[in-house]
Design a protein around this motif. Structure first.
Motif, PDB file in Angstrom:
ATOM      1  N   MET A  33      41.359  36.566  46.739  1.00  0.00           N
ATOM      2  CA  MET A  33      42.524  35.386  45.803  1.00  0.00           C
ATOM      3  C   MET A  33      42.709  35.180  44.264  1.00  0.00           C
ATOM      4  N   ASP A  34      41.265  34.969  43.334  1.00  0.00           N
ATOM      5  CA  ASP A  34      41.537  34.933  41.911  1.00  0.00           C
ATOM      6  C   ASP A  34      42.473  36.009  41.889  1.00  0.00           C
ATOM      7  N   ARG A  35      42.360  37.645  42.245  1.00  0.00           N
ATOM      8  CA  ARG A  35      43.345  38.685  41.682  1.00  0.00           C
ATOM      9  C   ARG A  35      44.175  38.496  41.678  1.00  0.00           C
ATOM     10  N   GLU A  36      44.638  38.194  43.136  1.00  0.00           N
ATOM     11  CA  GLU A  36      45.869  37.827  43.815  1.00  0.00           C
ATOM     12  C   GLU A  36      46.840  37.031  42.927  1.00  0.00           C
ATOM     13  N   ILE A  37      46.114  35.828  42.439  1.00  0.00           N
ATOM     14  CA  ILE A  37      47.205  34.623  41.692  1.00  0.00           C
ATOM     15  C   ILE A  37      47.305  35.215  39.931  1.00  0.00           C
ATOM     16  N   GLU A  38      45.800  36.470  39.405  1.00  0.00           N
ATOM     17  CA  GLU A  38      46.666  37.009  38.764  1.00  0.00           C
ATOM     18  C   GLU A  38      47.729  37.705  38.514  1.00  0.00           C
ATOM     19  N   ARG A  39      47.658  37.941  40.126  1.00  0.00           N
ATOM     20  CA  ARG A  39      48.853  39.040  39.946  1.00  0.00           C
ATOM     21  C   ARG A  39      50.275  38.292  40.304  1.00  0.00           C
ATOM     22  N   LEU A  40      49.949  37.419  40.508  1.00  0.00           N
ATOM     23  CA  LEU A  40      51.113  36.822  41.143  1.00  0.00           C
ATOM     24  C   LEU A  40      51.205  35.814  39.685  1.00  0.00           C
ATOM     25  N   ASP A  47      43.160  32.577  31.466  1.00  0.00           N
ATOM     26  CA  ASP A  47      44.580  31.743  30.947  1.00  0.00           C
ATOM     27  C   ASP A  47      45.138  30.758  31.614  1.00  0.00           C
ATOM     28  N   ILE A  48      45.226  31.065  32.669  1.00  0.00           N
ATOM     29  CA  ILE A  48      45.721  29.919  33.393  1.00  0.00           C
ATOM     30  C   ILE A  48      44.870  28.214  33.103  1.00  0.00           C
ATOM     31  N   PHE A  49      43.759  28.312  33.381  1.00  0.00           N
ATOM     32  CA  PHE A  49      42.884  26.867  32.949  1.00  0.00           C
ATOM     33  C   PHE A  49      43.580  27.132  31.448  1.00  0.00           C
ATOM     34  N   ARG A  50      43.170  28.167  30.148  1.00  0.00           N
ATOM     35  CA  ARG A  50      44.077  27.796  29.171  1.00  0.00           C
ATOM     36  C   ARG A  50      44.749  27.345  29.003  1.00  0.00           C
ATOM     37  N   ARG A  51      46.097  28.060  29.474  1.00  0.00           N
ATOM     38  CA  ARG A  51      47.468  27.268  29.021  1.00  0.00           C
ATOM     39  C   ARG A  51      48.113  26.384  30.115  1.00  0.00           C
ATOM     40  N   CYS A  52      47.664  26.644  31.179  1.00  0.00           N
ATOM     41  CA  CYS A  52      48.296  25.843  32.496  1.00  0.00           C
ATOM     42  C   CYS A  52      47.646  25.032  32.946  1.00  0.00           C
ATOM     43  N   GLY A  53      46.418  24.883  32.882  1.00  0.00           N
ATOM     44  CA  GLY A  53      45.076  23.485  32.894  1.00  0.00           C
ATOM     45  C   GLY A  53      45.163  23.809  34.451  1.00  0.00           C
ATOM     46  N   ARG A  58      44.299  25.603  40.659  1.00  0.00           N
ATOM     47  CA  ARG A  58      44.250  24.413  42.422  1.00  0.00           C
ATOM     48  C   ARG A  58      45.678  24.719  43.062  1.00  0.00           C
ATOM     49  N   SER A  59      46.621  24.589  42.304  1.00  0.00           N
ATOM     50  CA  SER A  59      47.970  24.328  42.908  1.00  0.00           C
ATOM     51  C   SER A  59      48.321  26.298  43.680  1.00  0.00           C
ATOM     52  N   GLU A  60      47.821  26.729  42.291  1.00  0.00           N
ATOM     53  CA  GLU A  60      48.312  28.120  42.740  1.00  0.00           C
ATOM     54  C   GLU A  60      47.143  28.820  44.330  1.00  0.00           C
ATOM     55  N   GLU A  61      45.555  27.977  44.357  1.00  0.00           N
ATOM     56  CA  GLU A  61      45.211  28.235  45.347  1.00  0.00           C
ATOM     57  C   GLU A  61      45.202  28.286  46.523  1.00  0.00           C
ATOM     58  N   LYS A  62      46.191  26.307  46.151  1.00  0.00           N
ATOM     59  CA  LYS A  62      46.340  25.885  47.775  1.00  0.00           C
ATOM     60  C   LYS A  62      47.526  26.843  48.484  1.00  0.00           C
ATOM     61  N   VAL A 112      26.150  35.378  36.537  1.00  0.00           N
ATOM     62  CA  VAL A 112      28.011  34.570  35.768  1.00  0.00           C
ATOM     63  C   VAL A 112      27.715  34.667  34.535  1.00  0.00           C
ATOM     64  N   SER A 113      26.184  34.682  33.873  1.00  0.00           N
ATOM     65  CA  SER A 113      26.386  34.737  32.246  1.00  0.00           C
ATOM     66  C   SER A 113      26.712  36.334  31.353  1.00  0.00           C
ATOM     67  N   ARG A 114      26.433  37.298  33.083  1.00  0.00           N
ATOM     68  CA  ARG A 114      27.111  39.208  32.326  1.00  0.00           C
ATOM     69  C   ARG A 114      28.216  39.113  32.294  1.00  0.00           C
ATOM     70  N   LYS A 115      29.603  38.410  33.455  1.00  0.00           N
ATOM     71  CA  LYS A 115      30.266  38.337  32.736  1.00  0.00           C
ATOM     72  C   LYS A 115      31.171  36.857  32.046  1.00  0.00           C
ATOM     73  N   LYS A 116      31.037  37.234  30.864  1.00  0.00           N
ATOM     74  CA  LYS A 116      30.854  36.455  29.701  1.00  0.00           C
ATOM     75  C   LYS A 116      33.161  35.817  29.465  1.00  0.00           C
ATOM     76  N   GLY A 117      33.344  34.614  29.646  1.00  0.00           N
ATOM     77  CA  GLY A 117      34.659  34.221  29.297  1.00  0.00           C
ATOM     78  C   GLY A 117      35.815  34.656  30.995  1.00  0.00           C
ATOM     79  N   THR A 118      35.083  34.786  31.720  1.00  0.00           N
ATOM     80  CA  THR A 118      36.322  35.173  32.551  1.00  0.00           C
ATOM     81  C   THR A 118      35.920  33.825  34.081  1.00  0.00           C
TER      82      THR A 118
END
Ligand code: S3P
Length: 181
Positions: A33-40, A47-53, A58-62, A112-118
């Motif tokens: 789902m995360d990758r699909e939201i990124e694609r869409l 970036d979605i969190f940073r730029r749009c909140g 969560r509405s993309e997820e829904k 989760v500490s391995r993939k920092k920033g994602t």
């Protein structure tokens, strides 16, 4: 048409790795789902969190949960927070079986500490007790899954096999025997 297999669980419990392998074994399509939201959206989750909140994410997820519920023969790796809107799981469950992956907090922290920033909800230098607090806050949401699979200290194939056995024994999806040659 085969029911979808929906993997839920906290970040770093193995949803994507297990999902990819499950999809291969079942001859299903894998959707992360995360990758699909990124694609869409054309933006990374961070970036979605940073730029749009978070609300936008969560509405993309829904929206995506609703869309995927209308399809079949999918293995879906949800995001760790997809469960926070229970209607997402309600709708996905209409055409699927929900399986929750779990892991030891120490392992989750390492992963989760391995993939920092994602992962925007994992702050730099997160400590074990903070992670345990997050796990505690979410426990009730993950609890609703009828099946819980522990992934710590186990190989991918063992975890996947345990899920395949459940799917077969409970007649949830047709499981083809594994070729032994
Ligand atoms: C989140 C988990 C992430 C991603 C987003 C929010 C969460 O997915 O959806 O960063 O709220 O737990 P993963 O579980 O795939 O890391």
């Amino acid at each position: 048409m085969g029911k979808n297999v929906i993997l839920i669980g906290f970040m770093g419990t193995g949803k994507s790795s297990v999902g990819i392998r499950m999809a291969q074994r079942l001859h299903y399509q894998f959707v992360d789902m995360d990758r699909e939201i990124e694609r869409l959206t054309g933006m990374s989750v961070a970036d979605i969190f940073r730029r749009c909140g978070e609300t936008r994410f969560r509405s993309e997820e829904k929206l995506l949960a609703r869309k995927l519920a209308g399809r079949s023969n999918l293995v879906i790796a949800t995001g760790g927070g997809t469960v926070l809107q229970p209607e997402n799981i309600d709708v996905l469950e209409e055409n699927g079986v929900v399986i929750c992956l779990e892991a030891a907090p120490e392992d989750i922290l390492q992963r989760v500490s391995r993939k920092k920033g994602t992962r925007p909800l994992i702050k730099k230098g997160l400590e074990l007790h903070e992670l345990e607090e997050m796990l505690g806050q979410r426990a009730g949401y993950y609890q609703r899954a009828p099946y819980h699979i522990y992934t710590s200290g186990r190989g991918l194939e063992a975890v996947v096999q345990e899920i395949m056995d459940i799917l077969r024994d409970e007649n949830i999806v047709p499981v083809r025997p594994v070729a032994t040659d």
